[in-house]
Design a protein around this motif. Structure first.
Motif, PDB file in Angstrom:
ATOM      1  N   PRO A   1       1.031  -1.330   0.098  1.00 31.33           N
ATOM      2  CA  PRO A   1       0.120  -0.084  -0.070  1.00 31.33           C
ATOM      3  C   PRO A   1       0.700   1.377   0.077  1.00 31.33           C
ATOM      4  O   PRO A   1       2.009   1.222   0.721  1.00 31.33           O
ATOM      5  N   LYS A   2       0.282   2.184  -0.843  1.00 31.51           N
ATOM      6  CA  LYS A   2       1.154   3.577  -0.843  1.00 31.51           C
ATOM      7  C   LYS A   2       0.749   4.547   0.053  1.00 31.51           C
ATOM      8  O   LYS A   2       1.456   5.774   0.394  1.00 31.51           O
ATOM      9  N   SER A   3      -0.522   4.277   0.820  1.00 25.92           N
ATOM     10  CA  SER A   3      -0.720   5.375   1.718  1.00 25.92           C
ATOM     11  C   SER A   3      -2.028   4.502   2.417  1.00 25.92           C
ATOM     12  O   SER A   3      -2.312   3.419   2.117  1.00 25.92           O
ATOM     13  N   TRP A   4      -2.402   5.239   3.619  1.00 26.23           N
ATOM     14  CA  TRP A   4      -3.448   4.754   4.325  1.00 26.23           C
ATOM     15  C   TRP A   4      -4.861   4.365   3.730  1.00 26.23           C
ATOM     16  O   TRP A   4      -5.346   3.383   3.675  1.00 26.23           O
ATOM     17  N   ALA A   5      -5.162   5.400   2.638  1.00 26.64           N
ATOM     18  CA  ALA A   5      -6.374   5.187   1.793  1.00 26.64           C
ATOM     19  C   ALA A   5      -6.222   3.941   0.924  1.00 26.64           C
ATOM     20  O   ALA A   5      -7.073   3.446   0.631  1.00 26.64           O
ATOM     21  N   ASP A   6      -4.883   3.862   0.527  1.00 24.91           N
ATOM     22  CA  ASP A   6      -4.725   2.891  -0.398  1.00 24.91           C
ATOM     23  C   ASP A   6      -4.646   1.630   0.156  1.00 24.91           C
ATOM     24  O   ASP A   6      -5.242   0.431  -0.280  1.00 24.91           O
ATOM     25  N   PHE A   7      -4.291   1.447   1.575  1.00 23.96           N
ATOM     26  CA  PHE A   7      -4.377   0.297   2.152  1.00 23.96           C
ATOM     27  C   PHE A   7      -6.021  -0.055   2.284  1.00 23.96           C
ATOM     28  O   PHE A   7      -6.421  -1.194   2.440  1.00 23.96           O
ATOM     29  N   VAL A   8      -6.673   0.766   2.808  1.00 23.38           N
ATOM     30  CA  VAL A   8      -8.022   0.713   3.244  1.00 23.38           C
ATOM     31  C   VAL A   8      -8.817   0.091   1.985  1.00 23.38           C
ATOM     32  O   VAL A   8      -9.743  -0.795   2.088  1.00 23.38           O
ATOM     33  N   VAL A   9      -8.600   0.518   0.886  1.00 25.02           N
ATOM     34  CA  VAL A   9      -9.595   0.467  -0.430  1.00 25.02           C
ATOM     35  C   VAL A   9      -8.920  -0.968  -0.877  1.00 25.02           C
ATOM     36  O   VAL A   9      -9.663  -1.843  -1.298  1.00 25.02           O
ATOM     37  N   SER A  10      -7.521  -1.302  -0.639  1.00 24.42           N
ATOM     38  CA  SER A  10      -6.952  -2.759  -1.124  1.00 24.42           C
ATOM     39  C   SER A  10      -7.689  -3.755  -0.148  1.00 24.42           C
ATOM     40  O   SER A  10      -7.853  -4.646  -0.849  1.00 24.42           O
ATOM     41  N   VAL A  11      -7.789  -3.402   0.936  1.00 22.30           N
ATOM     42  CA  VAL A  11      -8.218  -4.698   1.972  1.00 22.30           C
ATOM     43  C   VAL A  11      -9.764  -4.612   1.862  1.00 22.30           C
ATOM     44  O   VAL A  11     -10.335  -5.752   1.851  1.00 22.30           O
ATOM     45  N   TYR A  12     -10.296  -3.671   1.603  1.00 20.25           N
ATOM     46  CA  TYR A  12     -11.936  -3.659   1.163  1.00 20.25           C
ATOM     47  C   TYR A  12     -12.101  -4.505   0.090  1.00 20.25           C
ATOM     48  O   TYR A  12     -12.876  -5.336  -0.035  1.00 20.25           O
ATOM     49  N   LEU A  13     -11.529  -4.152  -0.930  1.00 19.36           N
ATOM     50  CA  LEU A  13     -11.657  -5.006  -2.394  1.00 19.36           C
ATOM     51  C   LEU A  13     -11.265  -6.696  -2.112  1.00 19.36           C
ATOM     52  O   LEU A  13     -11.913  -7.320  -2.464  1.00 19.36           O
ATOM     53  N   ALA A  14     -10.163  -6.870  -1.379  1.00 18.15           N
ATOM     54  CA  ALA A  14      -9.732  -8.391  -1.203  1.00 18.15           C
ATOM     55  C   ALA A  14     -10.769  -8.902  -0.273  1.00 18.15           C
ATOM     56  O   ALA A  14     -11.040 -10.209  -0.448  1.00 18.15           O
ATOM     57  N   GLU A  15     -11.183  -8.320   0.699  1.00 17.24           N
ATOM     58  CA  GLU A  15     -12.063  -9.014   1.912  1.00 17.24           C
ATOM     59  C   GLU A  15     -13.552  -9.204   0.893  1.00 17.24           C
ATOM     60  O   GLU A  15     -13.958 -10.251   1.198  1.00 17.24           O
ATOM     61  N   ASN A  16     -13.747  -8.477   0.296  1.00 12.54           N
ATOM     62  CA  ASN A  16     -14.858  -8.527  -0.339  1.00 12.54           C
ATOM     63  C   ASN A  16     -14.851  -9.786  -1.623  1.00 12.54           C
ATOM     64  O   ASN A  16     -15.990 -10.411  -1.690  1.00 12.54           O
ATOM     65  N   ALA A  17     -13.799  -9.622  -2.353  1.00 11.28           N
ATOM     66  CA  ALA A  17     -13.614 -10.570  -3.341  1.00 11.28           C
ATOM     67  C   ALA A  17     -13.513 -12.072  -2.629  1.00 11.28           C
ATOM     68  O   ALA A  17     -14.301 -13.108  -3.209  1.00 11.28           O
ATOM     69  N   LEU A  18     -12.898 -12.159  -1.431  1.00 11.25           N
ATOM     70  CA  LEU A  18     -12.794 -13.340  -0.900  1.00 11.25           C
ATOM     71  C   LEU A  18     -14.350 -14.023  -0.537  1.00 11.25           C
ATOM     72  O   LEU A  18     -14.558 -14.929  -0.441  1.00 11.25           O
TER      73      LEU A  18
END
Lengths: 79, 283
Positions: free
Chosen positions: B93-110
């Motif tokens: 992740p490049k920033s806190w916001a990038d982290f939040v968006v990335s894990v949101y997408l990963a958790e929901n895809a899973l």
């Protein structure tokens, strides 16, 4: 003296209640502070995970109505 | 190759896609713990990391038993080119916001993929996925809370993150021409239906951030349907070293395994001999 204005976290206090058995009353187990309800629910779940609760609920601390309190009319305890 | 063997291999591949993504996601949470802003943040991220790594080990343990593999081989005996993790989490992740968006997408895809197994005919996998879902619910609540709390520059960073990462999450649901797991009832939804379910989470993200979501673009890269990644791609070496440390000191500190991983390098092509005396999950 140098002072800095560090950003403060906006947050609301939530009281956390739980019961470990459906037949027992809810008990106050602590508080969490969070910026919104979703974060408060998640914080309560992860911070107070010492038991497999039958029920875990939160309520905003300022959502309670005073019934008796020191300094208010009335008597606390048995009169 | 008979159909039972085919389904075993397809199920193994798809479960590895879930468990390996959780493996990397658990390490993301572990790495980000000290970026928490309060003690409850630390506890929450530590809890989520523990959940994801626990899910990974539970699934790998089940797969090892069901496939007749020696214990811990799927965790320590694979090379990075055999790991099925989602490409979405390859870049840090490049920033806190990038982290939040990335894990949101990963958790929901899973969750969108796991949900398709909860009512499936393989009861061991169904029970594991149900347990993952129960715990993952709080992960999604937590991430949604952080998304709702983003403000100012963070919103612009989140928008950029969506543009950079959403395509990887969507691509994860790419369908092959035949879907044996749906046919056998082990998965009760097609990958297109899983993708539709995921798109509901994308829509929710769009509303929370107040942005238009980028349209789906067909990837031009050759797709590996087994690992659900571009053919030949693998996670960056630095991330892999973080997931499975291979330095001399790290290897010395490892718990000894019953069977050396060096004896079982070729996990997927060697003939597997099932140990009938080993404990096994009820089907």
């Amino acid at each position: 003296m140098i002072t800095k204005n560090y950003p403060t976290r906006k947050g609301t206090n939530y009281e956390v209640f739980a019961r470990d058995n459906p037949e027992r009353p809810l008990q106050h187990i602590g508080t969490v502070q969070a910026e919104n309800e979703q974060l408060a629910i998640a914080h309560a779940r992860f911070v107070y995970s010492e038991r497999p609760w039958a029920e875990l609920i939160i309520a905003p601390s300022d959502g309670f109505l005073d019934c008796l309190r020191t300094g208010k009319r009335g008597v606390i305890g048995i009169a | 190759m008979n159909e039972k063997t085919l389904n075993n291999e397809n199920l193994l591949a798809e479960m590895l896609c879930i468990s390996d993504t959780k493996w990397v996601l658990g390490h993301w949470y572990a790495k980000i713990i000290l970026n928490g802003r309060t003690v409850p943040d630390f506890s929450s991220m530590a809890g989520m990391s523990q959940d994801e790594l626990g899910h990974t080990r539970a699934m790998l343990n089940y797969l090892e038993q069901s496939q007749g593999l020696p214990e811990h081989q799927l965790e320590f005996g694979r090379g990075v080119e055999q790991v099925h993790n989602m490409e979405l989490l390859d870049d840090a992740p490049k920033s806190w916001a990038d982290f939040v968006v990335s894990v949101y997408l990963a958790e929901n895809a899973l969750w969108s993929m796991q949900e398709a197994y909860v009512e499936g005919s393989n009861r061991a996998v169904a029970n594991l996925c149900k347990k993952f879902a129960e715990e993952g619910y709080f992960h999604r609540i937590y991430i949604e809370g952080w998304l709702a709390a983003l403000e100012g520059d963070e919103l612009a960073q989140a928008t950029k993150s969506v543009h950079d990462r959403l395509a990887h999450a969507r691509q994860w649901f790419t369908e092959s021409t035949s879907d044996n797991l749906l046919g056998s009832g082990e998965r009760t939804m097609s990958l297109a239906q899983c993708r539709d379910h995921f798109e509901q989470a994308v829509q929710k993200l769009s509303e929370t951030l107040g942005i238009e979501m980028p349209a789906s673009i067909e990837s031009t890269q050759e797709w590996d349907f087994v690992r659900r990644r571009a053919t030949g791609s693998r996670m960056p070496a630095r991330l892999w070293e973080y997931v499975v440390p291979t330095s001399e000191v790290a290897e010395m500190a490892r718990r000894p395994l019953a069977v050396s991983v060096k004896d079982n390098i070729d996990l997927f092509n060697e003939k597997k001999v099932k140990d009938e005396t080993a404990p096994f999950f009820d089907q």
